[in-house]
Design an enzyme around this catalytic site. Sequence first.
Site, short mmCIF file in Angstrom:
data_model
loop_
_atom_site.label_atom_id
_atom_site.label_comp_id
_atom_site.label_asym_id
_atom_site.label_seq_id
_atom_site.Cartn_x
_atom_site.Cartn_y
_atom_site.Cartn_z
N VAL A 95 42.00 48.02 36.67
CA VAL A 95 42.56 47.51 38.04
C VAL A 95 42.19 48.51 39.26
O VAL A 95 42.07 49.52 38.95
CB VAL A 95 44.17 47.52 37.78
CG1 VAL A 95 44.73 47.26 39.06
CG2 VAL A 95 44.68 46.54 36.96
N LEU A 96 41.64 47.63 40.31
CA LEU A 96 41.25 48.51 41.49
C LEU A 96 42.18 49.15 42.35
O LEU A 96 43.36 48.62 42.52
CB LEU A 96 40.21 47.65 42.25
CG LEU A 96 39.21 46.83 41.52
CD1 LEU A 96 38.08 46.38 42.84
CD2 LEU A 96 38.52 47.73 40.63
N HIS A 112 38.92 34.74 36.87
CA HIS A 112 40.16 34.67 36.03
C HIS A 112 40.10 33.27 35.05
O HIS A 112 40.19 32.56 35.73
CB HIS A 112 41.43 34.89 36.87
CG HIS A 112 42.33 35.25 35.87
ND1 HIS A 112 42.64 36.09 35.23
CD2 HIS A 112 43.66 34.41 35.37
CE1 HIS A 112 43.88 36.20 34.33
NE2 HIS A 112 44.55 35.14 34.68
C1 GRF Z 1 36.26 36.01 31.37
O1 GRF Z 1 37.02 35.14 30.62
C2 GRF Z 1 36.82 36.36 32.80
O2 GRF Z 1 37.33 35.27 33.24
C3 GRF Z 1 37.43 37.52 32.47
O3 GRF Z 1 36.97 38.07 31.53
C4 GRF Z 1 36.19 37.34 30.71
C5 GRF Z 1 34.61 38.10 30.90
O4 GRF Z 1 33.77 37.33 30.00
N1 GRF Z 1 37.95 38.17 33.85
P1 GRF Z 1 32.41 37.94 30.08
O5 GRF Z 1 32.14 39.32 29.95
O6 GRF Z 1 31.67 37.63 31.50
O7 GRF Z 1 31.52 37.18 29.12
#
Ligand code: GRF
Length: 203
Positions: A95-96, A112
């Site tokens: 978390v930033l 997300h």
């Molecule tokens: C994705 O589902 C993204 O939405 C979430 O973390 C996951 C990362 O997947 N924040 P990747 O490393 O880009 O394959």
Amino acid sequence: MQKKTRVGVLVSDRGTNLQSIINACRDKSFPVQIAIVISNVSSAYALKRAKVAGIPTAVVDHNKFASRSGFEGAIIQHLKKAKIDLLCLAGFMRVLSPKLVGAFKNKIMNIHPALLPSFPGLHAQRQALEHGVKVSGVTVHFVDEGTDTGPIILQHPVPVMDDDTEEALSKRILKWEHKLYVDAVRLFVDGKLKVEGRRVLHV
Ligand code: GRF
């Protein structure tokens, strides 16, 4: 020729979203240069993807810092040196704090795997299944000081099937993640995003 927007990407793991942005950069009509990929985990497969694409990488391991401020200070140094215009979080599992958010105000995006504000935080797909929603989806948003609370840039719905497993739903959502993140970066690059309070207008 349009000047290329310099993008930094923060990752922690496999990096499929990073890969989709790397792939988009191969298209000359996508004026983006990934200037640096930074991971807080040295074994992240995302770093390999960056190296294969010839993108500079850095590892900033949070375990090696006594404070979050020190950790983020080191990240900020890398990003400033790389002269980034936009920062994309792509599976970055930290978390930033206001320090990093403030250093790049309205210039940090996150993706997300749910339709925010539903199911923020970890295991969004599992949360959606457990809640029993019929539709989940993808959100790309600007990052503020909260967890997945910043102004929403783009969303796309994804249906939840009766026989879904967490894995099946995640896979269906991921396909849309890869498209939506590139779309959001393109809107930013084209100067089409205007933040007004909680709303992001597409101008
Ligand atoms: C994705 O589902 C993204 O939405 C979430 O973390 C996951 C990362 O997947 N924040 P990747 O490393 O880009 O394959």
